[in-house]
Design a protein around this motif. Structure first.
Motif, PDB file in Angstrom:
ATOM      1  N   GLY A 114       0.808  -1.284   0.169  1.00  0.00           N
ATOM      2  CA  GLY A 114       0.120   0.180   0.023  1.00  0.00           C
ATOM      3  C   GLY A 114       0.800   1.169   0.039  1.00  0.00           C
ATOM      4  O   GLY A 114       0.465   2.179   0.360  1.00  0.00           O
ATOM      5  N   ALA A 115       1.989   1.255  -0.758  1.00  0.00           N
ATOM      6  CA  ALA A 115       3.009   2.399  -0.802  1.00  0.00           C
ATOM      7  C   ALA A 115       2.820   3.046  -2.050  1.00  0.00           C
ATOM      8  O   ALA A 115       3.032   2.012  -3.079  1.00  0.00           O
ATOM      9  CB  ALA A 115       4.348   1.964  -0.138  1.00  0.00           C
ATOM     10  N   GLU A 116       2.998   4.034  -2.356  1.00  0.00           N
ATOM     11  CA  GLU A 116       3.030   4.892  -3.503  1.00  0.00           C
ATOM     12  C   GLU A 116       4.578   4.727  -3.919  1.00  0.00           C
ATOM     13  O   GLU A 116       5.439   5.259  -3.157  1.00  0.00           O
ATOM     14  CB  GLU A 116       2.661   6.166  -3.460  1.00  0.00           C
ATOM     15  N   VAL A 117       4.719   4.234  -5.087  1.00  0.00           N
ATOM     16  CA  VAL A 117       6.116   4.093  -5.762  1.00  0.00           C
ATOM     17  C   VAL A 117       6.227   5.386  -6.828  1.00  0.00           C
ATOM     18  O   VAL A 117       5.470   5.275  -7.703  1.00  0.00           O
ATOM     19  CB  VAL A 117       6.293   2.781  -6.260  1.00  0.00           C
ATOM     20  N   THR A 118       7.206   6.261  -6.700  1.00  0.00           N
ATOM     21  CA  THR A 118       7.242   7.323  -7.823  1.00  0.00           C
ATOM     22  C   THR A 118       8.569   7.026  -8.332  1.00  0.00           C
ATOM     23  O   THR A 118       9.571   6.286  -7.880  1.00  0.00           O
ATOM     24  CB  THR A 118       7.361   8.585  -7.050  1.00  0.00           C
ATOM     25  N   VAL A 119       9.024   7.683  -9.505  1.00  0.00           N
ATOM     26  CA  VAL A 119      10.175   7.605 -10.308  1.00  0.00           C
ATOM     27  C   VAL A 119      10.955   8.717 -10.450  1.00  0.00           C
ATOM     28  O   VAL A 119      10.360   9.629 -10.847  1.00  0.00           O
ATOM     29  CB  VAL A 119       9.931   6.653 -11.691  1.00  0.00           C
ATOM     30  N   VAL A 120      12.148   8.825 -10.147  1.00  0.00           N
ATOM     31  CA  VAL A 120      13.070   9.876 -10.265  1.00  0.00           C
ATOM     32  C   VAL A 120      14.013   9.408 -11.318  1.00  0.00           C
ATOM     33  O   VAL A 120      14.931   8.407 -11.133  1.00  0.00           O
ATOM     34  CB  VAL A 120      13.994  10.432  -8.994  1.00  0.00           C
ATOM     35  N   ALA A 121      14.050  10.041 -12.533  1.00  0.00           N
ATOM     36  CA  ALA A 121      15.027   9.378 -13.683  1.00  0.00           C
ATOM     37  C   ALA A 121      16.071  10.364 -13.727  1.00  0.00           C
ATOM     38  O   ALA A 121      16.030  11.462 -13.927  1.00  0.00           O
ATOM     39  CB  ALA A 121      14.036   9.117 -14.975  1.00  0.00           C
ATOM     40  N   ALA A 122      17.088   9.728 -14.049  1.00  0.00           N
ATOM     41  CA  ALA A 122      18.367  10.375 -14.740  1.00  0.00           C
ATOM     42  C   ALA A 122      18.008  11.001 -16.046  1.00  0.00           C
ATOM     43  O   ALA A 122      17.504  10.497 -16.849  1.00  0.00           O
ATOM     44  CB  ALA A 122      19.604   9.593 -14.779  1.00  0.00           C
ATOM     45  N   ASP A 123      18.707  12.074 -16.114  1.00  0.00           N
ATOM     46  CA  ASP A 123      18.368  13.133 -17.540  1.00  0.00           C
ATOM     47  C   ASP A 123      19.954  13.178 -17.860  1.00  0.00           C
ATOM     48  O   ASP A 123      20.325  14.262 -17.827  1.00  0.00           O
ATOM     49  CB  ASP A 123      17.578  14.206 -17.135  1.00  0.00           C
ATOM     50  N   HIS A 124      20.168  12.300 -18.572  1.00  0.00           N
ATOM     51  CA  HIS A 124      21.897  12.420 -19.231  1.00  0.00           C
ATOM     52  C   HIS A 124      21.910  11.589 -20.317  1.00  0.00           C
ATOM     53  O   HIS A 124      21.094  10.387 -20.392  1.00  0.00           O
ATOM     54  CB  HIS A 124      22.820  12.321 -18.415  1.00  0.00           C
ATOM     55  N   LEU A 151      12.248  14.285 -13.681  1.00  0.00           N
ATOM     56  CA  LEU A 151      13.897  14.166 -14.161  1.00  0.00           C
ATOM     57  C   LEU A 151      14.583  14.576 -13.079  1.00  0.00           C
ATOM     58  O   LEU A 151      14.580  15.700 -12.490  1.00  0.00           O
ATOM     59  CB  LEU A 151      14.114  15.030 -15.565  1.00  0.00           C
ATOM     60  N   ALA A 152      15.845  13.932 -12.787  1.00  0.00           N
ATOM     61  CA  ALA A 152      17.002  14.561 -12.039  1.00  0.00           C
ATOM     62  C   ALA A 152      17.940  14.897 -12.775  1.00  0.00           C
ATOM     63  O   ALA A 152      18.829  14.427 -13.506  1.00  0.00           O
ATOM     64  CB  ALA A 152      17.422  13.382 -11.204  1.00  0.00           C
ATOM     65  N   GLU A 153      17.853  16.313 -12.859  1.00  0.00           N
ATOM     66  CA  GLU A 153      18.650  17.079 -13.817  1.00  0.00           C
ATOM     67  C   GLU A 153      20.039  17.425 -13.028  1.00  0.00           C
ATOM     68  O   GLU A 153      19.817  18.363 -12.205  1.00  0.00           O
ATOM     69  CB  GLU A 153      18.052  18.672 -14.353  1.00  0.00           C
ATOM     70  N   THR A 154      21.026  17.032 -13.383  1.00  0.00           N
ATOM     71  CA  THR A 154      22.343  17.358 -12.575  1.00  0.00           C
ATOM     72  C   THR A 154      22.756  18.672 -12.713  1.00  0.00           C
ATOM     73  O   THR A 154      23.727  19.325 -11.932  1.00  0.00           O
ATOM     74  CB  THR A 154      23.345  16.360 -12.804  1.00  0.00           C
ATOM     75  N   THR A 155      22.422  19.547 -13.756  1.00  0.00           N
ATOM     76  CA  THR A 155      22.716  20.939 -13.988  1.00  0.00           C
ATOM     77  C   THR A 155      22.053  21.742 -13.255  1.00  0.00           C
ATOM     78  O   THR A 155      22.128  23.016 -13.178  1.00  0.00           O
ATOM     79  CB  THR A 155      22.469  21.356 -15.278  1.00  0.00           C
ATOM     80  N   ARG A 156      20.922  21.392 -12.304  1.00  0.00           N
ATOM     81  CA  ARG A 156      20.236  21.998 -11.555  1.00  0.00           C
ATOM     82  C   ARG A 156      19.994  21.442 -10.193  1.00  0.00           C
ATOM     83  O   ARG A 156      19.166  21.261  -9.705  1.00  0.00           O
ATOM     84  CB  ARG A 156      18.730  22.198 -12.110  1.00  0.00           C
ATOM     85  N   GLU A 182      17.761  13.289  -5.010  1.00  0.00           N
ATOM     86  CA  GLU A 182      17.191  13.258  -3.610  1.00  0.00           C
ATOM     87  C   GLU A 182      16.339  14.659  -3.599  1.00  0.00           C
ATOM     88  O   GLU A 182      15.111  14.653  -2.835  1.00  0.00           O
ATOM     89  CB  GLU A 182      18.362  13.549  -2.518  1.00  0.00           C
ATOM     90  N   ALA A 183      16.584  15.764  -4.224  1.00  0.00           N
ATOM     91  CA  ALA A 183      15.838  17.003  -4.398  1.00  0.00           C
ATOM     92  C   ALA A 183      14.424  16.931  -4.857  1.00  0.00           C
ATOM     93  O   ALA A 183      13.452  17.341  -4.364  1.00  0.00           O
ATOM     94  CB  ALA A 183      16.619  17.972  -5.089  1.00  0.00           C
ATOM     95  N   ARG A 184      14.592  15.856  -5.986  1.00  0.00           N
ATOM     96  CA  ARG A 184      13.230  15.575  -6.752  1.00  0.00           C
ATOM     97  C   ARG A 184      12.448  15.031  -5.875  1.00  0.00           C
ATOM     98  O   ARG A 184      11.221  14.809  -5.846  1.00  0.00           O
ATOM     99  CB  ARG A 184      13.586  15.000  -8.161  1.00  0.00           C
ATOM    100  N   ALA A 185      12.913  13.686  -5.101  1.00  0.00           N
ATOM    101  CA  ALA A 185      12.293  12.808  -4.439  1.00  0.00           C
ATOM    102  C   ALA A 185      11.564  13.527  -3.196  1.00  0.00           C
ATOM    103  O   ALA A 185      10.524  13.449  -2.947  1.00  0.00           O
ATOM    104  CB  ALA A 185      13.169  11.690  -3.602  1.00  0.00           C
ATOM    105  N   ALA A 186      12.366  14.485  -2.698  1.00  0.00           N
ATOM    106  CA  ALA A 186      11.781  15.643  -1.694  1.00  0.00           C
ATOM    107  C   ALA A 186      10.766  16.232  -2.204  1.00  0.00           C
ATOM    108  O   ALA A 186       9.542  16.420  -1.569  1.00  0.00           O
ATOM    109  CB  ALA A 186      12.785  16.345  -1.075  1.00  0.00           C
ATOM    110  N   ARG A 187      10.417  16.653  -3.483  1.00  0.00           N
ATOM    111  CA  ARG A 187       9.407  17.392  -4.030  1.00  0.00           C
ATOM    112  C   ARG A 187       8.311  16.691  -4.182  1.00  0.00           C
ATOM    113  O   ARG A 187       7.207  16.940  -4.230  1.00  0.00           O
ATOM    114  CB  ARG A 187       9.865  17.695  -5.389  1.00  0.00           C
ATOM    115  N   LEU A 188       8.549  15.214  -4.548  1.00  0.00           N
ATOM    116  CA  LEU A 188       7.470  14.377  -4.800  1.00  0.00           C
ATOM    117  C   LEU A 188       6.955  13.957  -3.450  1.00  0.00           C
ATOM    118  O   LEU A 188       5.921  13.064  -3.453  1.00  0.00           O
ATOM    119  CB  LEU A 188       7.998  12.972  -5.546  1.00  0.00           C
ATOM    120  N   GLY A 189       7.318  14.466  -2.232  1.00  0.00           N
ATOM    121  CA  GLY A 189       7.016  14.096  -0.977  1.00  0.00           C
ATOM    122  C   GLY A 189       7.560  12.788  -0.511  1.00  0.00           C
ATOM    123  O   GLY A 189       6.989  11.980   0.476  1.00  0.00           O
ATOM    124  N   ALA A 190       8.494  12.230  -1.060  1.00  0.00           N
ATOM    125  CA  ALA A 190       9.067  10.810  -0.532  1.00  0.00           C
ATOM    126  C   ALA A 190      10.060  10.688   0.509  1.00  0.00           C
ATOM    127  O   ALA A 190      10.602  12.089   0.551  1.00  0.00           O
ATOM    128  CB  ALA A 190       9.840  10.236  -1.781  1.00  0.00           C
TER     129      ALA A 190
END
Length: 444
Positions: A114-124, A151-156, A182-190
């Motif tokens: 019953g856990a929500e799984v989200t995806v943070v994908a590399a953008d390179h 997307l996990a954008e390493t330039t940002r 990690e920054a994107r995951a936090a934005r998703l509420g993970a």
């Protein structure tokens, strides 16, 4: 943030009293730079991560045989243990085969828990030049799930060192991709970030197993050709040594050859000359001991595949790497490094690690990981390993805290990019340690 150390005084002198300078210097050793080994706690009252390299000397020599058909269930159980009570979990997908296998297992485990799984994908760029996120989206579509996706954008990268500072030790896995994730995951509420770290070390094919354990001559011939193509003649000679001679002398010869191959070969280089003379000898001595224990680990097992897996996973051994990952901005866990899963994976038959039916050497050597990916998603798997950036040598920037602590020489000159990057990591960590070590100002 929990785990902060008590106040130790201001300035580099106060910081030096709270920091083990010799331990910090070891983070500039070749095993640490090349393989990501955590040598010891950098805190003066901390503990070492185990014996040099954390090699598993107490691993049973004959633990039995595991059934590869149980692999998916075992990984899903490990994912479930990692998720625990977390209800929003992010998976870092870097485009690799292991990341797709992890996403499939996390999707199933999340559904069951019953856990929500989200995806943070590399953008390179991937092997074809296109962003690896394109293949990630294809995998998600094939899984038939409606995942949230960023997307996990390493330039940002997130700004400021404070948010990335780890109270346990410098985060050697905190690459720009991981920090962006990690920054994107936090934005998703993970509240948890799952990674595929250790998947290749635990499951990928290595040395050629003994003939009695092969699936057949065709499989042996193809694996031998792939080993020659990817790792050269020395790898084939090492395999021949393990097959033709099973005694202690043959095992030691095989071990010496394997240490000269990837990934261990990069740990054999000279210690970077950025260290002051009084620290250089200490680091060189520690490195020599680490290499000696690596050879002993590889030579200590009659089964060359089990020895190879244990040696490759040594950098994850001990409490320190796991404690650092748990104290990250968004805590990280890798189900592939779950102790119960790793212990079970060591028992897998050597021949099951290689699948001669797959179309490319990289996929054939990753046969166990490919088997974890649903058939509908396998067309999106990369046929080569995902490339990483290889910057050229750079001049050392001014790192005053490293210099004041005594781990940076007065005028090191241009250095390799990996050394410059590690010095930046150490400087950032020492700055964070200085902040929490500074006594709080009292009002009035």
């Amino acid at each position: 943030m929990t785990g902060r150390r008590p106040a130790r005084g201001e300035g580099s002198g106060g910081l030096a009293r709270g920091i083990d300078v010799d331990a910090v210097a070891l983070y500039l050793s070749r095993p640490s730079l090349a393989l990501g080994v955590y040598p010891a706690s950098p805190w003066a009252d901390g503990t070492a991560a185990g014996p040099p390299g954390g090699f598993g000397a107490d691993t049973p020599r004959d633990p039995g045989v595991a059934d590869p058909r149980d692999l998916g269930e075992r990984l899903q159980d490990a994912v479930g243990r990692a998720i625990g009570a977390h209800r929003t979990v992010a998976v870092l997908h870097d485009g690799s085969v292991g990341a797709s296998a992890l996403l499939a297992a996390a999707t199933a485990a999340g559904r069951a828990l019953g856990a929500e799984v989200t995806v943070v994908a590399a953008d390179h760029p991937g092997p074809t030049g296109a962003s690896v996120a394109v293949a990630t989206q294809q995998v998600i579509a094939a899984l038939g799930e409606r995942h949230r996706f960023l997307l996990a954008e390493t330039t940002r990268l997130p700004g400021g060192a404070g948010g990335a500072w780890n109270p346990v030790a410098p985060d050697l896995a905190g690459t720009p991709l991981v920090r962006a994730a990690e920054a994107r995951a936090a934005r998703l509420g993970a509240t948890l970030l799952l990674t595929a770290e250790g998947c290749d070390e635990v499951l990928q094919a290595g040395p050629l197993p003994a003939p009695s354990r092969l699936r057949g001559p065709r499989s042996a011939g193809r694996q031998l050709a792939d080993r020659w193509r990817t790792e050269g003649a020395a790898a084939v000679l090492a395999d021949a040594t393990s097959v033709l001679g099973r005694g202690a002398r043959a095992r030691r010869l095989r071990a010496g050859m394997q240490v000269a191959l990837a990934p261990f070969a990069a740990a054999l280089g000279d210690t970077p000359r950025v260290l002051p003379p009084q620290r250089l000898a200490h680091v060189e001595s520690w490195t020599a001991d680490w290499i000696r224990r690596l050879v002993e680990c590889l030579a200590g097992y009659r089964d060359p595949v089990r020895a190879y897996v244990l040696a490759r996973t040594a950098r994850f051994a001990g409490p320190l790497p796991a404690a650092v990952a748990a104290a990250a901005a968004v805590p990280r866990r890798s189900p592939f490094l779950d102790p119960a899963f790793t212990a079970w994976a060591l028992r897998l038959p050597a021949g099951s690690r290689y699948d001669p039916r797959l179309p490319a050497p990289h996929l054939r050597r990753s046969g166990l990981l490919v088997a974890l990916v649903p058939h509908a998603a396998r067309h999106a798997l990369p046929t080569t390993s995902i490339p990483t950036a290889s910057p050229t040598a750079a001049a050392v920037a001014d790192h005053p805290l490293c210099r004041a602590l005594g781990v940076l020489d007065g005028a090191p000159g241009p250095v390799e990019a990996v050394v410059a990057a590690r010095l930046a990591v150490l400087e950032e960590w020492l700055a964070g340690a200085g902040e929490v070590s500074r006594p709080a100002r009292t009002a009035g």
